[in-house]
Design a protein around this motif. Structure first.
Motif: not given
Lengths: 122, 285
Positions: A109-117
């Motif tokens: 989840e954290i990684q995917i949010i970072n990717l979205i950012k």
């Protein structure tokens, strides 16, 4: 407009989607006339009844309106209606697949949010 | 009353050969049909019998409830492209067009002129000296300009180059939009016409194999692809019309309903086009 004739989708649905897309991007502006059934049929060599069936979906959804003897026009408010509709479907159309694929790839989840950012900054 | 052409239990044989074996069909008003079949399947014979150019051994054909055979009113509503083959070879094309427009009082002379220009047809050529392509073009022009309601185009694009095929498809769509009527088109170039035809008739070994709307047919044509054993297991009991293998990957082509078995992750189901379906359906005896 572009059609993928090998797609699993029936051609009349593709016609509806392509016209909707052209309204969404502003290629077909609100209040303006769109090409006639015959013009679209000839251009893509699709049966006129198929094109009409596709157009009628958008007429039923009030994105297009037929004016007797004059042709078919993009309804006023059609573009914002499409945008609203696509916003509502964004979760099902994009997020569900995105999370599914992320899980397959062990992206948390954290990684995917970072990717979205990162995507927003690009 | 416009119920269309109804063909019941049509049989045609020639010496010992059965050419049409108990064919029953309905050809509806204002639709564009593709009549598909391998060479020698019986397409031309069927068209010739409907247009009363050949006789059947048994069976009946009606148009809007009354017979076509020897019925002038109904015969004037049906046109078959090969009808102009009876004109003498020494006829000039412009004379041939004159002749046809004298016979059919509502012959569309304006469209005839327009199409002659678009196809770059030399009106002073003699009918007998035309190339295969231009012979087809003359037949197409007459067929699109006669006032009939049921037009049978027997291999209209025979010998036509890509540009002229394009001119034909566009002219067909335009005239169909201007005055909706029925076209029945036999062709071997299925890909090009697949989206223009609303209905498909497939003849195989003298019998009607498929008679349905293009939409229904495409909606029940699938390719199931994946590792051979899993593909075979999933498609067991389905109507498999053909298959292809590349190494250990296999595709089974299905025509008809799928089942409710869970689809294995390794197997993908996609749709196939009309040409692929046709090739598989008519492959074997």
């Amino acid at each position: 407009m572009k059609f993928n004739f090998n797609s699993a989708k029936p051609i009349f649905l593709q016609v509806a989607e392509q016209i909707e897309d052209a309204i969404f991007t502003g290629t077909f502006k609100e209040g303006s006339q769109i090409p006639s059934t015959t013009e679209i049929s000839k251009n893509f060599q699709i049966n006129p009844a198929t094109v009409l069936k596709g157009m009628n979906i958008l007429v039923d959804n009030k994105l297009l309106e037929k004016r007797r003897g004059r042709g078919t026009f993009v309804s006023v408010g059609a573009q914002s209606k499409i945008i609203k509709n696509r916003q509502e479907n964004f979760y099902n159309d994009y997020i569900v697949n995105l999370v599914h694929e992320a899980k397959n790839l062990n992206i948390d989840e954290i990684q995917i949010i970072n990717l979205i950012k990162r995507g927003y900054k690009a | 009353m416009s119920e269309g052409i109804i063909i019941k239990n049509l049989v045609k044989s020639f010496r010992k050969d059965v050419i049409l074996d108990n064919v029953s069909l309905k050809i509806e008003p204002e639709k564009i049909y593709g009549l598909l079949g391998r060479n020698g399947a019986g397409k031309s014979t069927l068209m010739n019998i409907i247009a009363d150019r050949k006789f059947s051994n048994s069976g009946s054909i009606t148009l809007n409830g009354s017979t076509i055979h020897d019925n002038d009113e109904n015969l004037s509503k049906v046109y078959l492209t090969s009808e102009i083959d009876v004109y003498p070879d020494k006829f000039k094309i412009k004379d041939l067009f004159h002749w046809v427009s004298d016979i059919y009082k509502d012959f569309n002379n304006d469209l005839c002129k327009k199409l002659s220009d678009e196809f770059k047809l030399n009106l002073n050529s003699k009918f007998g000296n035309l190339s295969t392509g231009y012979n087809s073009i003359v037949k197409i022009i007459v067929a699109l300009c006669v006032p009939a309601d049921y037009i049978f185009l027997d291999e209209p694009i025979l010998g036509l180059d890509a540009k002229n095929r394009d001119v034909f498809y566009n002219a067909l769509i335009q005239t169909y939009s201007d005055r909706p009527r029925t076209f029945v088109i036999s062709t071997h170039i299925i890909e090009e016409i697949a989206n223009i035809i609303s209905n498909v008739i497939v003849i195989k070994n003298s019998k009607i194999l498929i008679d349905d709307s293009t939409e229904n047919i495409l909606a029940s044509s699938y390719a199931v692809t994946g590792p051979a054993s899993q593909v075979d297991e999933y498609t067991d009991g389905l109507n498999i019309v053909g298959s292809e293998a590349l190494g250990k990957i296999k595709s089974n082509y299905i025509f008809g309903e799928l089942n409710d078995k869970p689809i294995p992750d390794t197997v993908t189901i996609s749709n196939i086009d009309l040409q692929k379906l046709f090739v598989n359906l008519t492959d074997k005896e």
